[in-house]
Design an enzyme around this catalytic site. Structure first.
Site, mmCIF file in Angstrom:
data_model
loop_
_atom_site.group_PDB
_atom_site.id
_atom_site.type_symbol
_atom_site.label_atom_id
_atom_site.label_comp_id
_atom_site.label_asym_id
_atom_site.label_seq_id
_atom_site.Cartn_x
_atom_site.Cartn_y
_atom_site.Cartn_z
ATOM 1 N N ALA A 67 0.919 -1.276 -0.011
ATOM 2 C CA ALA A 67 0.115 -0.145 0.131
ATOM 3 C C ALA A 67 0.712 1.429 -0.008
ATOM 4 O O ALA A 67 2.143 1.164 0.531
ATOM 5 C CB ALA A 67 -0.659 0.010 1.495
ATOM 6 N N GLY A 110 -0.962 -4.939 1.347
ATOM 7 C CA GLY A 110 -2.399 -4.617 0.663
ATOM 8 C C GLY A 110 -2.530 -5.368 -0.642
ATOM 9 O O GLY A 110 -3.655 -5.777 -0.941
ATOM 10 N N GLU A 113 -3.532 -8.786 0.509
ATOM 11 C CA GLU A 113 -5.108 -8.641 0.582
ATOM 12 C C GLU A 113 -6.003 -8.595 -0.481
ATOM 13 O O GLU A 113 -7.061 -9.323 -0.561
ATOM 14 C CB GLU A 113 -5.259 -7.426 1.938
ATOM 15 C CG GLU A 113 -4.423 -7.877 2.996
ATOM 16 C CD GLU A 113 -4.759 -6.468 3.906
ATOM 17 O OE1 GLU A 113 -4.193 -5.307 3.653
ATOM 18 O OE2 GLU A 113 -5.208 -6.475 4.891
ATOM 19 N N GLU A 133 3.691 -5.819 7.163
ATOM 20 C CA GLU A 133 3.308 -4.905 7.896
ATOM 21 C C GLU A 133 3.940 -4.826 9.189
ATOM 22 O O GLU A 133 4.125 -3.841 9.867
ATOM 23 C CB GLU A 133 1.571 -4.923 8.010
ATOM 24 C CG GLU A 133 0.784 -4.361 7.029
ATOM 25 C CD GLU A 133 0.562 -5.361 5.875
ATOM 26 O OE1 GLU A 133 1.448 -6.590 5.900
ATOM 27 O OE2 GLU A 133 -0.340 -5.452 4.897
#
Lengths: 259, 257
Positions: A67, A110, A113, A133
């Site tokens: 991200a 991300g 995900e 993360e």
């Protein structure tokens, strides 16, 4: 299809809708705008009566390397609560058509995900997966801890999420995250082959099966069984059910209309 | 780069020269770091279609620098953090990698040569499985590659007795692609590398991959992987060029993609 997208490309190939993440210069790191556009494109394909299957892929060297850190680095909790940026991800849950992810290169954070939102994942054999993360002092926030755990179980998910370690396509295959790992050069081609195969199936069956499988993940067995049964009954109102069963009896190929 | 190795690319060939000549090119942390960087650069560089690893000075490599071996050394961690990434990079490389063994290759120096796709041996080169003499096991993939190259029984003898092997013996065992005399060394290494650099490189990479799969996969999986590989080869420019050249009765001019 809307042509106002700036971070993704969309195209159709017969009855297959394709979405390509298109910020290759930053390895397709996801920002708010990009996620919004992906979800809009998914919704448009989902509403498009000519589209049966959706393929999601990344342009350039990676599917999505994470991200956009700059976008959130200096935010505080209250700003994030009010911004509520992850709620857009919830809309992916409502997509009724099968989504096939064709991932390669980096599938991190991300990006991972997003990959986990797909119904079937094909991976290039040199892809690298991971949730880094933890090493940034945060954690996955767009479903990573939930979807991965439901997919591969608590113990394996814990190890990957707590360590933040990257893992190979081979490991992803062994863990059941991807259904196949194929050479990078042909991962999109293979995804399209699979998409064409699914597109030939009666679309209402695909729709009800997808919904039921999701119920299996989220509901207790008994509730899931009830939901499955209702969907099974529902298909007996479709023309394709009549055609499919008749063709089987008559020993000929069925001619499905998607109705 | 440039402290422990020399690295340059010319005529589609990447040259990695181990350059700790006063230490017989024995490995230390910086040499591994630089080698890995060089190998990765060569892999990315589209111009490069062959990689040569050789040694400056008298030796190819004498293996791990024993100066760094102290009582509290975690040998496993040395392998994991320094040797493994290099061996994996060589194994995953889609370009031909030649070790031009210019002198003694001992211990992990020999392991490095075994991990390469081809071994050119200088007539005076010596190969030594030195590990047993210090009570260790052949590492960095040594025992993975050796039995595949020369068979289980011979691999056992070499690993356990650790005798010096001359280049002639190495040739007879099947460890060497070629033994080259002192006079011809530079020219022949160069021309061997050039031959590889003119191949359809895409096809080379796929052949290398399939050959290593032959040791790992059951037949049905292997054949499935083969169909993927041939599909990729079939999409290459060099395949089209090869077919056209054949029809036009001329030599193909492969571009490597």
């Amino acid at each position: 299809m809307s042509s106002s997208f700036s971070t993704i490309l969309t195209e159709t190939s017969e009855d297959i809708g394709m979405i390509s993440l298109n910020r290759p210069e930053v390895l397709n790191t996801l920002n708010i705008r990009m996620v919004e556009e992906i979800v809009q494109a998914l919704e448009q394909f989902d509403q498009d009566p000519f589209i049966k299957v959706i393929v999601l892929k990344g342009q350039g060297r990676a599917f999505a390397a994470g991200a956009d850190i700059d976008e959130m680095m200096n935010k505080n909790s209250i700003e994030l609560e009010l911004l509520n940026q992850f709620t857009v991800w919830d809309r992916i849950t409502w997509i009724k058509k099968p989504i096939i992810g064709a991932v390669h290169g980096y599938v991190l954070g991300g990006g991972f995900e997003l990959a986990l939102c797909c119904d079937i994942l094909l991976s290039s054999d040199d892809a690298e997966f991971g949730f880094p993360e933890v090493s940034l002092g945060i954690m996955p926030g767009a479903g990573g801890t939930q979807r991965l755990t439901k997919l591969i179980g608590r113990s394996n998910a814990m190890k990957l999420l707590l360590s933040g370690e990257r893992f190979s396509a081979k490991t992803a295959k062994e863990l059941g995250i991807v259904s196949a790992a194929v050479p990078n050069e042909i991962v999109v081609e293979e995804a399209m082959k699979l998409a064409r195969l699914l597109a030939q199936k009666p679309s209402l069956s695909l729709r009800m099966i997808k919904e039921s499988v999701h119920k299996a993940v989220d509901l207790p067995l008994f509730e899931g069984m009830q939901a499955e049964r209702k969907n099974f009954y529902l298909l007996f109102s479709s023309e394709d059910q009549k055609e499919g069963m008749r063709a089987f009896k008559e020993k000929r190929a069925p001619d499905f209309k998607g109705k | 780069m440039g402290e422990a190795i020399q690295y340059e690319c010319s005529n589609n060939i990447a040259w990695i020269r181990l350059n700790r000549t006063d230490k017989l090119n024995s490995f230390n942390e910086i040499m591994h770091k630089e080698m890995l960087l060089a190998l990765k650069d060569a892999e990315r560089n589209q111009e490069v279609r062959c990689i040569v690893i050789t040694g400056n000075g008298r030796a190819f490599s004498a293996g791990e620098d024993l100066e760094g071996v102290t009582d509290d050394l975690d040998h496993g961690e040395v392998i994991r953090s320094r040797y493994t990434p290099v061996i994996l990079q060589i194994s995953r490389s889609k370009k031909p990698i030649v070790s031009a063994v210019n002198g003694v290759a001992a211990g992990s120096g020999l392991s490095l040569a075994l991990a390469c796709d081809f071994r050119l041996l200088h007539e005076k080169a010596k190969l030594v499985q030195a590990f047993i003499h210090v009570g260790l096991i052949p590492d960095s993939g040594n025992l993975f590659y050796l039995p595949k190259l020369i068979g289980h029984a011979k691999a056992m003898e070499l690993a356990v007795f650790g005798e010096k092997i001359s280049s002639q013996q190495a040739m007879e065992l099947g460890l060497a692609t070629k033994v080259i005399t002192e006079d011809a060394w530079d020219n022949e290494v160069q021309s061997f590398a050039l031959t590889l650099a003119c191949l359809p490189t895409k096809a080379f990479g796929l052949i290398k991959e399939q050959l290593s799969r032959s040791w790992e996969m059951p037949l049905d999986e292997f054949l499935e992987a083969e169909s993927y590989s041939q599909r990729i080869a079939g999409l290459s420019y060099d395949h089209k060029e090869g077919v056209i050249a054949f029809k036009e009765k001329r030599k193909p001019d492969f571009q490597g993609n």
